[in-house]
Design an enzyme around this catalytic site. Structure first.
Site, PDB file in Angstrom:
ATOM      1  N   ARG A 163      21.232  -3.306  34.293  1.00 41.17           N
ATOM      2  CA  ARG A 163      21.712  -4.824  33.762  1.00 41.17           C
ATOM      3  C   ARG A 163      22.919  -4.282  33.192  1.00 41.17           C
ATOM      4  O   ARG A 163      22.540  -4.918  32.111  1.00 41.17           O
ATOM      5  CB  ARG A 163      20.710  -5.075  33.611  1.00 41.17           C
ATOM      6  CG  ARG A 163      19.558  -5.592  34.291  1.00 41.17           C
ATOM      7  CD  ARG A 163      19.820  -6.252  35.244  1.00 41.17           C
ATOM      8  NE  ARG A 163      18.732  -6.661  36.289  1.00 41.17           N
ATOM      9  CZ  ARG A 163      18.265  -5.468  37.704  1.00 41.17           C
ATOM     10  NH1 ARG A 163      19.214  -5.480  37.596  1.00 41.17           N
ATOM     11  NH2 ARG A 163      16.898  -6.243  37.951  1.00 41.17           N
ATOM     12  N   SER A 239      13.970 -12.077  34.500  1.00 44.48           N
ATOM     13  CA  SER A 239      12.672 -11.610  33.348  1.00 44.48           C
ATOM     14  C   SER A 239      14.091 -11.666  31.461  1.00 44.48           C
ATOM     15  O   SER A 239      15.646 -11.513  31.738  1.00 44.48           O
ATOM     16  CB  SER A 239      13.440 -10.068  33.901  1.00 44.48           C
ATOM     17  OG  SER A 239      13.284  -9.787  35.027  1.00 44.48           O
ATOM     18  N   GLU A 335      18.128  -9.108  28.444  1.00 47.92           N
ATOM     19  CA  GLU A 335      18.544  -9.418  29.427  1.00 47.92           C
ATOM     20  C   GLU A 335      19.568  -9.663  29.674  1.00 47.92           C
ATOM     21  O   GLU A 335      20.773 -10.669  29.696  1.00 47.92           O
ATOM     22  CB  GLU A 335      18.085  -9.213  30.931  1.00 47.92           C
ATOM     23  CG  GLU A 335      18.542  -8.792  32.392  1.00 47.92           C
ATOM     24  CD  GLU A 335      17.824  -8.658  33.129  1.00 47.92           C
ATOM     25  OE1 GLU A 335      16.707  -7.642  33.389  1.00 47.92           O
ATOM     26  OE2 GLU A 335      17.908  -9.601  34.286  1.00 47.92           O
TER      27      GLU A 335
HETATM   28  C1  LIG Z   1      14.092 -17.300  37.893  1.00 43.08           C
HETATM   29  C2  LIG Z   1      15.031 -16.100  38.222  1.00 43.08           C
HETATM   30  C3  LIG Z   1      15.172 -14.921  38.610  1.00 43.08           C
HETATM   31  C4  LIG Z   1      16.322 -14.312  38.127  1.00 43.08           C
HETATM   32  N1  LIG Z   1      16.097 -12.942  39.310  1.00 43.08           N
HETATM   33  C5  LIG Z   1      16.745 -11.727  38.921  1.00 43.08           C
HETATM   34  C6  LIG Z   1      16.928 -10.452  39.005  1.00 43.08           C
HETATM   35  O1  LIG Z   1      16.344 -10.399  39.978  1.00 43.08           O
HETATM   36  N2  LIG Z   1      17.967  -9.920  38.992  1.00 43.08           N
HETATM   37  C7  LIG Z   1      18.887 -10.135  38.378  1.00 43.08           C
HETATM   38  O2  LIG Z   1      20.131  -9.055  38.326  1.00 43.08           O
HETATM   39  N3  LIG Z   1      19.110 -11.152  37.551  1.00 43.08           N
HETATM   40  C8  LIG Z   1      17.843 -11.947  37.504  1.00 43.08           C
HETATM   41  N4  LIG Z   1      18.310 -13.569  36.636  1.00 43.08           N
HETATM   42  C9  LIG Z   1      18.983 -13.368  35.915  1.00 43.08           C
HETATM   43  C10 LIG Z   1      20.414 -13.967  36.298  1.00 43.08           C
HETATM   44  O3  LIG Z   1      20.559 -15.323  37.554  1.00 43.08           O
HETATM   45  C11 LIG Z   1      21.610 -13.435  36.939  1.00 43.08           C
HETATM   46  O4  LIG Z   1      22.037 -12.858  35.806  1.00 43.08           O
HETATM   47  C12 LIG Z   1      22.471 -14.408  37.873  1.00 43.08           C
HETATM   48  O5  LIG Z   1      24.015 -13.357  38.070  1.00 43.08           O
HETATM   49  C13 LIG Z   1      23.436 -15.445  36.193  1.00 43.08           C
HETATM   50  O6  LIG Z   1      24.515 -16.263  36.838  1.00 43.08           O
HETATM   51  P1  LIG Z   1      24.765 -17.287  36.130  1.00 43.08           P
HETATM   52  O7  LIG Z   1      25.922 -17.844  36.644  1.00 43.08           O
HETATM   53  O8  LIG Z   1      23.682 -18.095  35.800  1.00 43.08           O
HETATM   54  O9  LIG Z   1      25.427 -17.424  35.302  1.00 43.08           O
HETATM   55  P2  LIG Z   1      25.388 -17.507  33.867  1.00 43.08           P
HETATM   56  O10 LIG Z   1      23.833 -17.808  32.928  1.00 43.08           O
HETATM   57  O11 LIG Z   1      25.913 -18.826  33.432  1.00 43.08           O
HETATM   58  O12 LIG Z   1      26.399 -16.576  32.667  1.00 43.08           O
HETATM   59  C14 LIG Z   1      25.431 -14.999  32.055  1.00 43.08           C
HETATM   60  C15 LIG Z   1      26.887 -15.109  31.352  1.00 43.08           C
HETATM   61  O13 LIG Z   1      28.040 -14.404  32.207  1.00 43.08           O
HETATM   62  C16 LIG Z   1      28.762 -14.906  31.902  1.00 43.08           C
HETATM   63  N5  LIG Z   1      29.598 -15.538  33.024  1.00 43.08           N
HETATM   64  C17 LIG Z   1      29.186 -16.237  33.236  1.00 43.08           C
HETATM   65  N6  LIG Z   1      30.265 -16.196  34.472  1.00 43.08           N
HETATM   66  C18 LIG Z   1      31.078 -16.001  34.276  1.00 43.08           C
HETATM   67  C19 LIG Z   1      32.300 -15.397  34.631  1.00 43.08           C
HETATM   68  N7  LIG Z   1      32.897 -16.042  35.975  1.00 43.08           N
HETATM   69  N8  LIG Z   1      33.551 -14.689  33.847  1.00 43.08           N
HETATM   70  C20 LIG Z   1      32.639 -14.134  32.847  1.00 43.08           C
HETATM   71  N9  LIG Z   1      31.697 -14.310  31.735  1.00 43.08           N
HETATM   72  C21 LIG Z   1      30.722 -15.771  33.053  1.00 43.08           C
HETATM   73  C22 LIG Z   1      27.700 -16.561  30.575  1.00 43.08           C
HETATM   74  O14 LIG Z   1      29.579 -16.358  29.518  1.00 43.08           O
HETATM   75  C23 LIG Z   1      26.860 -15.681  29.900  1.00 43.08           C
HETATM   76  O15 LIG Z   1      27.315 -14.296  28.541  1.00 43.08           O
HETATM   77  C24 LIG Z   1      17.425 -14.206  37.608  1.00 43.08           C
HETATM   78  C25 LIG Z   1      17.029 -15.861  36.621  1.00 43.08           C
HETATM   79  C26 LIG Z   1      16.490 -16.502  36.618  1.00 43.08           C
HETATM   80  C27 LIG Z   1      16.218 -17.693  36.481  1.00 43.08           C
END
Ligand SMILES: Cc1cc2nc3c(=O)[nH]c(=O)nc-3n(C[C@H](O)[C@H](O)[C@H](O)COP(=O)(O)OP(=O)(O)OC[C@H]3O[C@@H](n4cnc5c(N)ncnc54)[C@H](O)[C@@H]3O)c2cc1C
Length: 347
Positions: A163, A239, A335
């Protein structure tokens, strides 16, 4: 490219927190990145993907939020064994997983149902069920926010860990990821990962042990759906904490008081402790702060029970951290990205 003023972020973060963005822009085209940086300068821009890994602590967010929606999947290289596809940052991660499975391309099927967009996937090296993004990522393209330079870097540059990546450390907030390239296997060359007990049992019971990309993806979907709350129904960010990695010596110390502590080997010196187990052991599932609580099936998942504020969730997370530290001597690292005043000031 229109800057919208004062819009609610409730539908842009999976905790469903009702924060208000003062300046919000949707980026649909590659050319929008440059236009945005030329006009506003990169340092004061917060990049938003699907909002599934952020905790918006403040109710008012004045920093300019750039919501990434650029789309496109392109095959850039192909051999008998592999295919390399470049995917734009605004594509939805799970749509891409489906796209690969439908074409018989292997490598990310275990990562199905992870919410969010492609651009955020390298930030924390998303992982689940024995697979991580780092196993297939061969290139990551980003724009340096301060210089506007577009760079494509390889896997080693990203310094992926559990992570973790360079984008959470040295390059935190300094770049906008615009695309990634994955190296996927073709039929006859897949290396299925069914090492997680729950996956192999489910395949046996529900798919007569038929192992292919579709049955693995469906298996993971069914297991995940039965365990994790759907953020559209109960606001959450998956998480909230990482599972802490400790030394064998520290584990022994914990075992003296808690012989049943759940842990997994990392290497010969280190083990990963199940953070959810520690929280549950302290009766953490019962804890609430305001409208924030802990999910009844998975103690690692903090939830917006009823009209929680970002502050409620932050307070609850701090309470969990201090209790776990007091009883186990272990610090729980978040995380989820905490987006507070300090964070936006650092942009
Ligand atoms: C129900 C649930 C289950 C999940 N299960 C998992 C799992 O099994 N494994 C896991 O690893 N994660 C999991 N996650 C966490 C999450 O889904 C991941 O971390 C995902 O990659 C976040 O993507 P996002 O586009 O929503 O990011 P955001 O929440 O929009 O952003 C997260 C971070 O990344 C930055 N960011 C976003 N896009 C960019 C970009 N293009 N360039 C630079 N920075 C950027 C943002 O500024 C922020 O700091 C889960 C979340 C939920 C709600």
């Amino acid at each position: 490219m229109k800057i919208n003023q004062f819009i609610s972020l409730k539908n842009y973060n999976s905790f469903q927190l009702n924060a208000q963005s003062h300046h919000f822009v949707e980026l649909h085209e590659r050319s929008d990145f440059k236009k945005l940086l030329d006009k506003h300068g990169g340092q004061s821009i917060f990049t938003l993907g699907g909002g599934s890994n952020i905790l918006l602590v403040e109710k008012e967010i004045s920093v300019l939020i750039a919501h990434i929606n650029t789309k496109g999947i392109q095959t850039v290289n192909e051999s008998d064994r592999n295919v390399q596809v470049k995917i734009e940052a605004g594509e939805i991660w799970d749509d891409v997983v489906q796209w690969t499975v439908e074409r018989g391309y292997g490598g990310i099927e275990n990562l199905t149902l992870i919410p969010g967009k492609i651009g955020a996937a390298p930030i924390q090296n998303i992982g689940a069920y024995g697979v991580e993004l780092k196993d297939t990522l061969i290139a990551c393209e980003f724009i340096d926010k301060s210089t506007g330079e577009l760079r494509e870097v390889d896997n080693a540059f990203c310094q992926f860990g559990y992570r973790d990546s360079i984008f959470k450390n040295e390059l935190r907030n300094k770049v906008i990821i615009t695309a990634i390239t994955l190296n996927l296997s073709k039929d006859g060359f897949h290396q299925y990962n069914t090492s997680y007990g729950a996956i192999s049992n489910h395949l046996l019971e529900n798919f007569s042990n038929e192992i292919n990309l579709t049955t693995i993806r469906e298996t993971v979907r069914q297991i995940r759906t039965s365990k994790l709350p759907d953020p559209k129904i109960i606001g959450n960010s998956g998480s909230f904490f990482k599972n802490p990695i400790v030394s064998q010596q520290q584990l022994k110390h914990i075992q003296e008081q808690f012989p049943d502590v759940v842990h997994f080997p990392v290497d010969k010196d280190k083990v990963k402790i199940a953070a959810g187990w520690m929280i549950e052991k302290l009766d953490g599932k019962k804890w609430t702060v305001g409208g924030a609580g802990v999910h009844h099936k998975q103690a690692l998942v903090l939830i917006n029970k009823k009209n929680a504020t970002g502050m409620d969730l932050l307070e609850l997370s701090k309470r969990i951290q201090s209790n776990v530290f007091e009883h186990f001597g272990v610090h729980l690292e978040t995380e989820v990205n905490i987006i507070d005043h300090k964070y936006t000031c650092q942009l």
